[in-house]
Motif scaffolding. Structure first.
Motif, PDB file in Angstrom:
ATOM      1  N   ILE A  80     133.071  90.369 -52.910  1.00 40.15           N
ATOM      2  CA  ILE A  80     133.060  89.021 -53.061  1.00 40.15           C
ATOM      3  C   ILE A  80     132.717  88.168 -54.435  1.00 40.15           C
ATOM      4  N   ASN A  81     131.147  88.463 -54.353  1.00 45.21           N
ATOM      5  CA  ASN A  81     130.699  88.028 -55.492  1.00 45.21           C
ATOM      6  C   ASN A  81     131.089  88.351 -56.688  1.00 45.21           C
ATOM      7  N   ASN A  82     131.602  89.677 -57.061  1.00 42.80           N
ATOM      8  CA  ASN A  82     131.652  89.971 -58.141  1.00 42.80           C
ATOM      9  C   ASN A  82     132.650  89.925 -58.813  1.00 42.80           C
ATOM     10  N   LEU A  83     133.403  89.523 -56.842  1.00 41.23           N
ATOM     11  CA  LEU A  83     134.929  89.408 -57.997  1.00 41.23           C
ATOM     12  C   LEU A  83     135.778  87.928 -58.160  1.00 41.23           C
ATOM     13  N   ILE A  84     134.859  87.025 -57.246  1.00 38.76           N
ATOM     14  CA  ILE A  84     135.350  85.473 -58.194  1.00 38.76           C
ATOM     15  C   ILE A  84     133.994  85.124 -59.536  1.00 38.76           C
ATOM     16  N   LYS A  85     133.207  86.065 -59.854  1.00 38.87           N
ATOM     17  CA  LYS A  85     132.842  86.137 -61.433  1.00 38.87           C
ATOM     18  C   LYS A  85     133.770  86.121 -61.883  1.00 38.87           C
ATOM     19  N   ASN A  86     134.366  87.799 -61.915  1.00 36.26           N
ATOM     20  CA  ASN A  86     135.908  87.674 -62.944  1.00 36.26           C
ATOM     21  C   ASN A  86     136.598  87.284 -63.333  1.00 36.26           C
ATOM     22  N   ILE A  87     136.989  86.151 -61.796  1.00 40.27           N
ATOM     23  CA  ILE A  87     138.399  85.554 -61.451  1.00 40.27           C
ATOM     24  C   ILE A  87     138.451  84.590 -61.641  1.00 40.27           C
ATOM     25  N   ASN A  88     137.472  83.844 -61.733  1.00 36.86           N
ATOM     26  CA  ASN A  88     136.886  81.846 -62.047  1.00 36.86           C
ATOM     27  C   ASN A  88     137.113  82.049 -62.939  1.00 36.86           C
ATOM     28  N   ASP A  89     136.163  83.420 -64.028  1.00 41.30           N
ATOM     29  CA  ASP A  89     136.834  82.108 -66.199  1.00 41.30           C
ATOM     30  C   ASP A  89     137.302  82.734 -66.164  1.00 41.30           C
ATOM     31  N   GLU A  90     138.165  84.023 -66.235  1.00 41.12           N
ATOM     32  CA  GLU A  90     139.637  84.632 -66.981  1.00 41.12           C
ATOM     33  C   GLU A  90     140.455  84.599 -67.112  1.00 41.12           C
ATOM     34  N   VAL A  91     140.093  84.578 -65.564  1.00 39.45           N
ATOM     35  CA  VAL A  91     142.197  84.172 -65.352  1.00 39.45           C
ATOM     36  C   VAL A  91     141.795  83.170 -64.624  1.00 39.45           C
ATOM     37  N   LEU A  92     141.616  82.008 -63.577  1.00 38.86           N
ATOM     38  CA  LEU A  92     141.849  80.704 -63.094  1.00 38.86           C
ATOM     39  C   LEU A  92     141.865  79.934 -63.913  1.00 38.86           C
ATOM     40  N   ASN A  93     140.254  79.742 -65.020  1.00 29.88           N
ATOM     41  CA  ASN A  93     140.716  78.839 -65.703  1.00 29.88           C
ATOM     42  C   ASN A  93     142.101  78.700 -66.896  1.00 29.88           C
ATOM     43  N   GLU A  94     141.765  80.819 -67.127  1.00 25.41           N
ATOM     44  CA  GLU A  94     143.372  80.521 -68.119  1.00 25.41           C
ATOM     45  C   GLU A  94     143.905  80.454 -67.932  1.00 25.41           C
ATOM     46  N   LEU A  95     144.500  80.423 -66.331  1.00 26.47           N
ATOM     47  CA  LEU A  95     146.365  79.732 -65.842  1.00 26.47           C
ATOM     48  C   LEU A  95     146.264  78.812 -65.318  1.00 26.47           C
ATOM     49  N   LYS A  96     144.722  77.971 -65.850  1.00 34.91           N
ATOM     50  CA  LYS A  96     145.105  76.613 -65.320  1.00 34.91           C
ATOM     51  C   LYS A  96     145.495  76.460 -63.868  1.00 34.91           C
ATOM     52  N   VAL A  97     144.441  76.935 -63.156  1.00 34.62           N
ATOM     53  CA  VAL A  97     144.295  76.414 -61.862  1.00 34.62           C
ATOM     54  C   VAL A  97     143.607  76.011 -60.712  1.00 34.62           C
ATOM     55  N   GLU A  98     143.960  75.404 -60.772  1.00 37.17           N
ATOM     56  CA  GLU A  98     142.531  74.623 -60.270  1.00 37.17           C
ATOM     57  C   GLU A  98     142.212  74.644 -58.506  1.00 37.17           C
ATOM     58  N   ILE A  99     140.921  74.889 -58.091  1.00 40.12           N
ATOM     59  CA  ILE A  99     140.763  75.296 -56.514  1.00 40.12           C
ATOM     60  C   ILE A  99     139.825  73.764 -56.022  1.00 40.12           C
ATOM     61  N   VAL A 100     141.262  73.681 -54.339  1.00 42.84           N
ATOM     62  CA  VAL A 100     140.359  71.853 -54.339  1.00 42.84           C
ATOM     63  C   VAL A 100     139.596  72.629 -52.708  1.00 42.84           C
ATOM     64  N   ARG A 101     140.240  73.520 -52.362  1.00 40.47           N
ATOM     65  CA  ARG A 101     139.642  73.846 -50.759  1.00 40.47           C
ATOM     66  C   ARG A 101     138.538  75.307 -51.053  1.00 40.47           C
ATOM     67  N   ILE A 102     138.289  75.766 -50.008  1.00 40.81           N
ATOM     68  CA  ILE A 102     137.695  77.328 -50.162  1.00 40.81           C
ATOM     69  C   ILE A 102     137.294  77.392 -48.576  1.00 40.81           C
ATOM     70  N   GLY A 103     137.890  78.477 -48.285  1.00 40.21           N
ATOM     71  CA  GLY A 103     137.348  79.200 -46.818  1.00 40.21           C
ATOM     72  C   GLY A 103     136.775  80.308 -46.487  1.00 40.21           C
ATOM     73  N   PHE A 104     135.565  80.455 -45.751  1.00 40.83           N
ATOM     74  CA  PHE A 104     135.513  81.600 -45.659  1.00 40.83           C
ATOM     75  C   PHE A 104     134.524  82.310 -44.430  1.00 40.83           C
ATOM     76  N   VAL A 105     135.970  83.365 -44.148  1.00 38.46           N
ATOM     77  CA  VAL A 105     136.178  83.517 -42.862  1.00 38.46           C
ATOM     78  C   VAL A 105     134.965  85.197 -42.593  1.00 38.46           C
ATOM     79  N   LYS A 106     134.119  85.159 -41.464  1.00 43.88           N
ATOM     80  CA  LYS A 106     134.305  86.907 -41.840  1.00 43.88           C
ATOM     81  C   LYS A 106     133.449  86.621 -40.334  1.00 43.88           C
TER      82      LYS A 106
END
Length: 216
Positions: A80-106
Motif C-alpha cells: 500500500i505504502n509503495n503504491l501511494i508514493k508512486n500514485i500521489n505525485d505523478e498520477v493524481l497530481n498530474e490529473l488534478k485529482v484532489e482527495i477529500v476523504r481517506i478510508g482504511f479497511v483491514k
C-alpha cells in the motif's frame, strides 16, 4: 493473540467527479507502476459514479478507479505504502485529482477464540447456545487532528488457505477495522495522505471490542 491479515483496502475519495479520460488515467498508472495490462470496464456513462471504470491487477495488489474514488487492495501495508508514493505525485497530481476523504479497511482472521467468546457472551447476556457472533461498534476518533469514523466489527467465520497444495479450513473470528475521515474536511496533500494512512494502520491494530468482551 495470533492474527492473519486477510486483506487491506485503502480508499481515496475525490473532491469532484473525475471527468477526464480514463485511458489517460490508465496510461499514467501503467507507466508509473510498470504494469503491462489494465482493464477498461465497459460501464455505461450514466452508471453510478462509484462503479469502477478501470481495474489493474498484479500478484501483490489490485487497483480500481471509479469516477469519484480510487481503491487499492493488498495483503500487506508495504505494498500500500509503495503504491501511494508512486500514485500521489505523478498520477493524481498530474490529473488534478484532489482527495477529500481517506478510508482504511483491514480484515483479520484470528483462529480459535470463538468458543471463549461464545461462553463469555452467554454468561453476560444469559443467552442459550449461541450459534453466531456479529458485533459492531462505531465511534468518533481524533487521529492526526482529523475527525474520523472508527468501526470495529467482530463475527465468527471460516478462513480458507492453501498449505502444501492442500486446502485448509479454519474456524475463528473475522475482525474488520474500518477507519475513515469524516466528510467536509479539507483537501489532503501528499504528506498528509501518507501520515494519515500510517496512523490508520497503527489504529487498526487495536482490538478494543474483543479485549473488553474478554475482560473479566
Amino acid at each position: 493473540m495470533e492474527k492473519e491479515i486477510i486483506q487491506i483496502q485503502l480508499a481515496y475519495f475525490f473532491k469532484s467527479v473525475f471527468s477526464g479520460n480514463f485511458e489517460d488515467f490508465s496510461l499514467k498508472l501503467k507507466q508509473k507502476l510498470k504494469i503491462v495490462n489494465t482493464l477498461m470496464l465497459p460501464i455505461p456513462s450514466n452508471a453510478p459514479n462509484e462503479i469502477p471504470r478501470l481495474s489493474l491487477d498484479s500478484e501483490k495488489y489490485k487497483i480500481n478507479v471509479a469516477k469519484n474514488r480510487l481503491d487499492i487492495f493488498a495483503k500487506d501495508v508495504e505494498s500500500i505504502n509503495n503504491l501511494i508514493k508512486n500514485i500521489n505525485d505523478e498520477v493524481l497530481n498530474e490529473l488534478k485529482v484532489e482527495i477529500v476523504r481517506i478510508g482504511f479497511v483491514k480484515n483479520y482472521f484470528i483462529s480459535g477464540k470463538i468458543d471463549e467468546i461464545k461462553k463469555i457472551l452467554n454468561e453476560k447476556f444469559q443467552t442459550l447456545d449461541l450459534k453466531e457472533i456479529n458485533i459492531r461498534i462505531t465511534k468518533t476518533n481524533i487521529i492526526k487532528n482529523y475527525s474520523c469514523n472508527d468501526i470495529e466489527n467482530v463475527s465468527n467465520g471460516t478462513f480458507i488457505k492453501n498449505e502444501n497444495e492442500k486446502e485448509i479450513r479454519e474456524e475463528g473470528l473475522i475482525i474488520l477495522r474500518d477507519i475513515n475521515t469524516t466528510q467536509n474536511q479539507k483537501t489532503f496533500n501528499d504528506i498528509e495522505r501518507n501520515e494519515i494512512v500510517g496512523a490508520f494502520n497503527d489504529e487498526s491494530e487495536k482490538f478494543n471490542l474483543i479485549e473488553n468482551i474478554c475482560e473479566k
